[in-house]
Structure formats: structure tokens, C-alpha cells
Scaffold this active site. Structure first.
Site, PDB file in Angstrom:
ATOM      1  NE  ARG A  65      53.486 104.264  29.356  1.00  0.00           N
ATOM      2  CZ  ARG A  65      51.976 104.390  29.258  1.00  0.00           C
ATOM      3  NH1 ARG A  65      51.079 103.618  29.284  1.00  0.00           N
ATOM      4  NH2 ARG A  65      51.547 105.699  29.014  1.00  0.00           N
ATOM      5  CG  LEU A  84      45.025 111.047  28.674  1.00  0.00           C
ATOM      6  CD1 LEU A  84      45.894 110.814  27.149  1.00  0.00           C
ATOM      7  CD2 LEU A  84      45.446 110.452  29.678  1.00  0.00           C
ATOM      8  CG  HIS A 118      47.911 109.619  24.408  1.00  0.00           C
ATOM      9  ND1 HIS A 118      46.557 109.793  23.663  1.00  0.00           N
ATOM     10  CD2 HIS A 118      47.644 108.511  25.261  1.00  0.00           C
ATOM     11  CE1 HIS A 118      45.826 108.760  24.201  1.00  0.00           C
ATOM     12  NE2 HIS A 118      46.448 108.207  25.270  1.00  0.00           N
ATOM     13  NE  ARG A 140      48.657 105.230  24.806  1.00  0.00           N
ATOM     14  CZ  ARG A 140      48.867 105.355  26.042  1.00  0.00           C
ATOM     15  NH1 ARG A 140      49.758 105.753  26.618  1.00  0.00           N
ATOM     16  NH2 ARG A 140      47.644 105.270  26.704  1.00  0.00           N
ATOM     17  CD  GLU A 168      45.717 103.109  23.918  1.00  0.00           C
ATOM     18  OE1 GLU A 168      46.683 103.989  24.045  1.00  0.00           O
ATOM     19  OE2 GLU A 168      46.107 101.875  23.686  1.00  0.00           O
ATOM     20  CG  HIS A 171      50.671 110.143  27.117  1.00  0.00           C
ATOM     21  ND1 HIS A 171      49.975 110.894  28.018  1.00  0.00           N
ATOM     22  CD2 HIS A 171      50.806 108.591  27.563  1.00  0.00           C
ATOM     23  CE1 HIS A 171      49.176 110.055  28.785  1.00  0.00           C
ATOM     24  NE2 HIS A 171      49.696 108.772  28.482  1.00  0.00           N
TER      25      HIS A 171
END
Lengths: 243, 568
Positions: free
Chosen positions: B380, B245, B235, B280, B248, B345
Site C-alpha cells: 500500500r 509511528l 512501515h 514503503r 511518512e 503497520h
């Protein structure tokens, strides 16, 4: 140099309740959770404590640290002084060391029927519409991580094992105030009892300790108001139909 | 002996959704989880869940087809296209279902579910509840479990998957943490929904401490193949200090990425229109390049700058981010930029399964991050993992319900007993010796090796060196000190077994990444920097053998979109 004085108890292994003192390495920026891991990994692999996310959202690691109920993962070692005392959450049976049986806590939670009971059938191929203003009514009420810090800090929960507790009552208000929910009366009937909102003595401990800065005390006060209205209405309704 | 028609392993979003599906079909189902369900790491997901609802005025032309195209392009064309279509076309309906069950999504002025822009997406289609979307979804599904009285066996730690001689799944073997007993749990179907494996990368991950490779390693040891595990997502924005985290959604709401010179550096790597909202893999590589080329702050990190969004927007849309910054690094993003680095991530790969969660072993299913359907391919898109959990969680629960319908409701004792003996043997081999190695030092070194040798940028030479180090750690793991012998709540045993899972999975990553001589999505090799469709438009399939993981391949299902060069 800091020391952790940790409550140790293992009913299954014949270890009587006692405190054990562990010296920590001089490391800056260590959290209590990291300190517990350091002990497990380097000094005593039998130490039992819960954890998962390490970022204060999963609610696993609430313990009693130097007199306050806090999340181990977001509590720094440094400001706590030389000797730090750690105990498990109170009012709940102890499984081992810092691990308590959360079943009574979740049993209370289940009593308030913690799920949406919609007013009406959902619209087809659409969401229930909820205005920004209505969504605001459940702001912060939906943020509870069910860590148990409030329950541990509540002296009423100590005296009354049937007390629903700040966590369950906050959750009850979350549904009572949700414009999509249709079971307001049913839920108010559950909380407007001697083991519900009226047991709360407004001591503010739950509000003070909440690691997410939520306000269960305020939520209970709101529920009390709504419960009084509900009670009066039901009495009034009863009186009229009897007359 | 305990028996349930269906056992779901894992109490996160995929597991709970699978269990609810089974329960609603009237099937006898139980969830086994090492954590109470609300502690699962699904609850830490922040930014949102994708669905082409077209609620956002700027997304009024959005469709499931466009969503599928973005997903497949984002995957660098390694996703199975039919599976991606199933996911994106189910998305609007399943979001509404979550909303109808009470999920407190944020709202637009018209009262519809709010949607924000996310990386690699052609339209703003990420539905959100502030920056606590995972928490809201997880609470909602747990509430539904309470409503439907789904049986939950919490703090039971699964250690073995039981597959009989006819290659049929028969249940699991677990450690009941409450008393330390090993128990056999029979079932006609088992659904693994054990989540991510970030802790293979030590502390350099956004994942929970409990997100390890064991949930994928266990079926692998039992003979179920795993797929595409060499694709590891970093990430772009995790906190410099502890890799927590930073959603986003920060960039979706308009946040900037800036280097030490105050420059919005993404303009150097993607078009002006895309900037911070690239996919990402690309944003992580760009950020790492800035740091490696000397444009990082103190040579170590860059900034995620939200200041220009203003206090109100930050407090309304990103309150959780602000809270984490204040609590963990003492910085208020309203006033200061956030120091960030890329961090491990997500594993795009996992247990090889189809669109209904079915694996090649009858009765054994997988869903969520531990599974590889595959809808994410080599990379992803943000907002697609929460979607995957509920879509494929439900599908696997539905399919398993049909599968168990006519089966005899009885535990197959001989198969389970054999598995129990295997688990006992494994525990004895791992933790019953008299070695001296500290397992936790091995865990830390493993994380360092993975970050250094199998990180954002890879080369054959570095990976070979990494594989050697990894083999050294595997050897040392055979000589660890004995596992603590306390009975109840033996967390030493738990963490050491998690490490065994991590070592297994990292070996697969190392072999697969070395084997794949191209760059695709999150797998970027400096010595093979181009995608090579002629040779590598195929999934990697790993099988367990006594000699180590054996590599094979599986075809990618195309059919809707021809692979093209990926430009943003």
C-alpha cells in the site's frame, strides 16, 4: 521497588470500593499503562481499565495518578516514587475499577452542537477556502482527544452536573472561531448560560492537566468575552425593537 | 431481541462513514464498537490522505489516472485496477466532502487544502492536517454522527457473525462489556469495519493494542474467505523504543534517513530523485539491510533526521511527531535525530470483498483495513489507507442500504440462536478448561515468532520453522488457564479472544507466505527474490475448514496498465 495502589470496585460482582496494592517488577522505562497490563496478565485478570492506542492520541486511559489527572500510557512509573495511587476519573459514575461511565461527559459535548453548521452551501467541486491566518484561529482547538482529564480535574463540574465542562466549551470555541461556520449566535446562546461559560471560576485546573497541552481555561475566557458581546447585542437589539 | 436493518461493526473511519451513508438513506443503522468511536485507531493516522486535487503548484498536472497508476505500480501490480480507479477518481470529491463537513485540513496560501509529497507518488497529492490527519477526519465523522443521530452501541464486543443455512447474513453475537451478557443482534446487513491486525506481531507494530486479527478471523470462521493476508506492510519509520509511528510526512516534508556513518543511505537503493520517498516496502527493506549489514546505530536502529527542516517547519507541520518524541523518548527532533526501525503497520489483505464491500455472503460487507477490495495489492502507498476507509466505507453503506430496502425488518431468531450457541461453545472451549498456560505469554511468543519468521525478509526454511512454532503455540493455547469469571468489564476475556483471532490469522499468513514462491511488494523471499507474473499474478484466497485454512486463488483484474518492472 514500586507499588501500585489501585482503586477496585465492582458493583455487579459485589466488590465494595477499596484500594488494592500490587508490587511491580523492577523494570526500567515502564509506563503506568504497561504496569496495569502487567498486573492484569500476571496477578489479577479481573482488573478493569481502558486503553487503545498507547501513544496518547485516543484518549482512553485518563486516570488519576498520584493526585493528577493523566494519561496512563504516557506516564512513566519511575519518577513517581515508591507508592503510586491510581483512581478513576471523578465526577462520573464508576462502572468498575478504573472504568467510568463517560455518558454524562459526551452528553455535555453533544449539547454544544459539535458539528460544522456552514454559513453557505458548499461551493461545487471546490473546498471552502480558508486562509492560513483563519485556519490558525482554530489551531490547537481541534486537537482535543476527549480524554476527560480536564473534566475530572474541574471542581465546578463536581458541584454542577449540568455544567457543560471544559471539553465541550473548548469544542464550542473551535466552531465559533471557524470561519466556515455560520452558527455563532446559536452556539453563543448555548454557552452563555449559568451552566455554561459563566459557571467557570477560572481555576485553571483544566489547563494544568490537559495531556495535549491545550488551554480550555483560555478558551472559556474567550467565549465569556464573546458571550458578553452577544448578550449586550441581544439586549440592545431588544431595547430598540421594544422602543 | 435487538434488530437494526444494518449493523456496522467498528467505529473508525470506514465504519462511521458507512453508518452515515446508511443513515442519510433513511435506513435504521447502528454502529457496534468495542471502543467509543473517537478511541478508534483511525485517529492515530498522521501524514495524510491522497487525492489528485492539484492544489500544490508542483502537482498541477496531477490526475486521478496518475494517482491510480502510482497505486497500481506501488501494489506491485496485484491491485484490482478497476477498484483502484474507483478509489482515485472518487478521492477529490470525498476529500471536499470531508472538508465541507468541517475537517480542519491545513491550508495553502490561496486557502485551498494543503498537499505534501508522499512515498511512491508522482505528485505531491497527500492532503493533510498537520500530522494529525486521522484525528481530524475521525473527529469530523464522529461530529457528523452526532448531527445525524447515528445510533452507537459502544463497548459492545462482537464475538460471532451469524450466517444462516442459506448462506445469508443475519446479524452478530456480542458481549456487552457493561454487564458481561451475550446478546444476539439481528440485522439484514452487517458491515465489518474492524480495522487492522498489527498486534499479531506483538509489540513490534505501530498499531493500537486493540488492533488484532479477530475482526478478520470471525467472518473467516463463519465461512467467508479472506484474501492476500500474506502481504504485511512494515512501515519504515517507527520509534525504536516502542514502535510508535513516525509519519511518512516526516520524509514528505524533507526528512532524511541516515545510518550510523551519517550517510543518507537511500541513495544506494533508489534513484537520487526519489531517495527517502520510495514506497514503503522498498524503504523498509533498505533500512533493514542497513541494520543487518552493520550500518545501524549500536547495530539496532537508524536515524530519521529532521533537524535541517528547522524549528518553525517542525512545529507547524509535524507538531504531533515532536510531541511523541518528547513524551516517549525524551528527544526533541528539532535538536536530535530520531532513532527508528521498521515496524509492522498494515495488512494489505483481509476479508475478500468487491468494490461495494460485498462479500460472497449476501448481506455481509467489509470496509477499511479489515477488508481486501483489493486496492493495495502487495504493497500500500502511504496516504491511501485513509482514502480507502472513506471511499469504500461510503460505498458499502450505500450498497447495503439498497440491499436491505425490501427485506423484512425482523431478526431471524433460529440463525442467531445457533450462532449464540456457537459463541458460547467457543468461549467454553477456549477459556473453560483447567489448563495452566498463561495466554499472555503465548501472545508475546506469537509476536516474536511473527517478527522473526514472517518479517521484512522471508525464506522458505525460516518460515517452515516459524510455522512449526506457530502450531506449537496453537496447541498451547488449547491448554490455557480458565478465563477470569468476573461478569462486567471482563477484559481478560476480551484480550484472550483477541489472541484467538491473532492465532487464526497468523496461521493463514504463514501458510500463504510459504505457498507464494516469489517476491512481490511487501512479501519478499530471499529464496525467490524475483516477481513471478507467470505463476503468481493472482490473489491468494483462504477458506476455513476443520482441517485448517485451505488455499485457493482468484484472478487479478488488470485492464488499464500492463504489469511492468517496478523501478523507483
Amino acid at each position: 521497588m514500586a507499588y501500585l495502589k489501585i482503586f477496585r470496585y465492582d458493583p455487579s460482582g459485589g466488590v465494595e470500593p477499596h484500594f488494592k496494592r500490587y508490587e511491580l517488577p523492577p523494570e526500567k522505562g515502564m509506563t503506568i499503562l504497561e504496569a496495569l497490563f502487567w498486573i492484569l496478565e500476571n496477578k489479577d485478570p479481573s482488573l478493569a481499565f481502558r486503553c487503545s492506542c498507547r501513544e496518547a492520541v485516543c484518549g482512553s486511559c485518563a486516570v488519576h495518578i498520584n493526585g493528577e489527572y493523566r494519561l496512563a500510557c504516557k506516564t512513566q512509573v519511575d519518577p513517581l516514587g515508591e507508592e503510586i495511587t491510581i483512581r478513576p476519573l471523578t465526577h462520573l459514575p464508576i462502572f468498575k475499577d478504573l472504568v467510568v461511565d463517560m455518558k454524562p461527559f459526551f452528553d455535555q459535548y453533544e449539547k454544544i452542537k459539535p458539528y460544522l453548521m456552514p454559513k453557505e452551501e458548499p461551493p461545487e467541486s471546490k473546498e471552502y477556502f480558508q486562509s492560513v491566518k483563519d485556519r490558525k484561529k482554530i489551531d490547537s482547538l481541534v486537537d482535543c482527544i476527549l480524554c476527560g482529564a480536564c473534566y475530572g480535574s474541574c471542581p465546578v463540574a463536581m458541584g454542577d452536573p449540568d455544567y457543560l465542562g471544559p471539553h465541550a466549551l473548548l469544542k464550542a470555541l473551535r466552531f465559533v472561531q471557524d470561519t466556515r461556520d455560520g452558527a455563532k449566535t446559536e452556539r453563543l446562546a448555548i454557552v452563555a448560560t449559568e451552566h455554561g461559560v459563566f459557571r467557570c471560576h477560572t481555576i485553571f485546573n483544566c489547563q494544568k492537566v490537559c495531556p495535549k497541552d491545550l488551554d480550555p481555561t483560555g478558551a472559556i475566557a474567550k467565549l465569556k468575552m464573546k458571550s458578553i458581546g452577544f448578550k449586550l447585542k441581544s439586549m440592545f437589539g431588544f431595547a430598540r425593537s421594544a422602543g | 431481541m435487538i434488530f437494526h436493518d444494518i449493523i456496522v461493526v467498528g467505529g473508525g473511519l470506514a465504519g462511521l462513514r458507512a453508518a452515515i451513508a446508511a443513515k442519510m438513506n433513511g435506513v435504521d443503522v447502528a454502529v457496534i464498537s468495542k471502543l467509543h468511536p473517537v478511541r478508534s485507531h483511525s485517529g492515530a493516522a498522521q501524514g495524510g490522505i491522497n487525492a489528485a486535487l492539484a492544489n500544490n503548484p508542483e502537482g498541477k498536472d496531477d490526475t486521478p489516472e496518475r494517482h491510480a497508476y502510482d497505486t497500481i505500480k506501488g501494489s506491485d501490480f496485484l491491485a484490482d485496477q478497476e477498484a483502484a480507479f474507483i478509489m482515485t477518481s472518487t478521492a477529490p470529491e470525498i476529500i471536499r466532502e470531508m472538508e465541507h463537513w468541517g475537517c480542519p485540513f491545513s491550508r495553502f496560501e490561496d486557502g485551498s487544502v494543503a498537499q505534501r509529497p508522499f512515498g511512491g507518488a508522482g505528485f505531491p497529492r497527500t492532503c493533510y492536517g498537520a500530522d494529525r490527519t486521522g484525528h481530524y477526519l475521525l473527529q469530523t465523522l464522529f461530529e457528523q454522527c452526532v448531527k445525524h443521530q447515528v445510533k452507537i452501541m459502544e463497548e459492545w464486543f462482537v464475538l460471532g457473525l451469524s450466517i444462516d443455512d442459506n448462506r445469508t447474513c443475519r446479524g452478530v453475537v456480542c458481549l456487552d462489556l457493561h454487564n458481561g451478557n451475550l446478546e444476539m443482534v439481528g440485522a439484514n446487513a452487517v458491515i465489518f469495519a474492524t480495522g487492522g491486525s498489527g498486534r499479531m506481531y506483538g509489540t513490534k507494530t505501530s498499531n493500537a493494542l486493540t488492533s488484532t486479527g479477530l475482526g478478520i478471523a470471525m467472518p473467516f470462521w463463519a465461512g467467508v474467505p479472506i484474501k492476500d493476508i500474506e502481504f504485511v506492510q512494515f512501515h519504515p519509520t517507527t520509534l525504536f523504543k516502542n514502535n510508535v509511528l513516525m509519519t511518512e510526512g516526516c520524509r514528505g516534508e524533507g526528512g532524511y534517513l541516515i545510518n550510523k556513518d551519517g550517510e543518507r543511505y537511500m541513495g544506494r537503493y533508489v534513484s537520487e530523485k526519489v531517495m527517502e520517498l520510495g514506497p514503503r516496502d522498498i524503504v523498509s527493506r533498505s533500512t533493514q539491510t542497513e541494520i543487518e549489514e552493520g550500518r545501524g546505530v549500536e547495530g539496532k536502529y537508524v536515524y530519521l533526521d529532521l533537524r535541517h527542516l528547522g524549528a518553525q517547519k517542525i512545529m507547524e507541520r509535524l507538531p504531533g511527531i515532536r510531541e511523541i518524541c518528547i513524551d516517549f523518548i525524551g528527544i526533541d527532533p528539532i535538536e536530535e535525530p530520531i532513532p527508528i526501525v521498521p515496524g509492522m503497520h498494515y495488512t494489505m489483505g483481509g476479508i475478500d470483498c468487491d468494490q461495494d464491500g460485498k462479500t460472497e455472503v449476501p448481506g455481509f460487507y467489509a470496509a477499511g483495513e479489515c477488508a481486501c477490495v483489493s486496492v493495495h495489492g502487495a504493497n500500500r502507498l502511504g496516504g491511501n489507507s485513509l482514502l480507502e476507509t472513506v471511499v469504500f466505507g461510503r460505498r458499502s453503506g450505500e450498497d447495503a442500504s439498497k440491499y436491505v430496502k425490501d427485506k423484512e425488518k425482523k431478526a431471524q431468531e433460529s440463525a442467531l440462536k445457533k450462532s449464540l450457541e456457537e459463541v458460547k461453545g467457543q468461549l467454553n472451549t477456549i477459556g473453560g478448561g483447567n489448563g495452566k498456560e498463561n495466554p499472555y505469554e503465548i501472545r508475546d511468543e506469537l509476536g516474536d515468532v511473527m517478527v522473526k519468521h514472517f518479517g521484512i525478509f522471508r525464506t522458505g526454511e525460516e518460515m517452515k520453522e516459524g510455522l512449526e512454532k506457530l502450531n506449537g503455540l496453537i496447541e498451547r493455547f488449547k491448554k490455557i488457564r480458565p478465563i477470569d469469571n468476573c461478569k462486567a468489564w471482563n477484559f481478560d476475556k476480551l484480550w484472550i479472544m483477541e489472541l484467538a483471532g491473532n492465532l487464526c490469522l497468523t496461521e493463514c499468513i504463514a501458510l500463504g507466505a510459504l505457498n507464494r514462491t516469489e517476491s512481490r511488494g511487501a512479501h519478499f523471499r530471499r529464496d525467490f527474490s524475483k516477481r513471478d507474473d507467470a505463476n503468481w499474478l493472482k490473489h491468494t484466497l483462504y477458506r476455513h475448514t476443520p482441517e485448517g485454512p485451505q488455499i485457493g486463488y482468484k484472478e487479478v483484474q488488470l485492464g488499464r496498465f500492463e504489469p511492468e518492472e517496478r523501478k523507483y
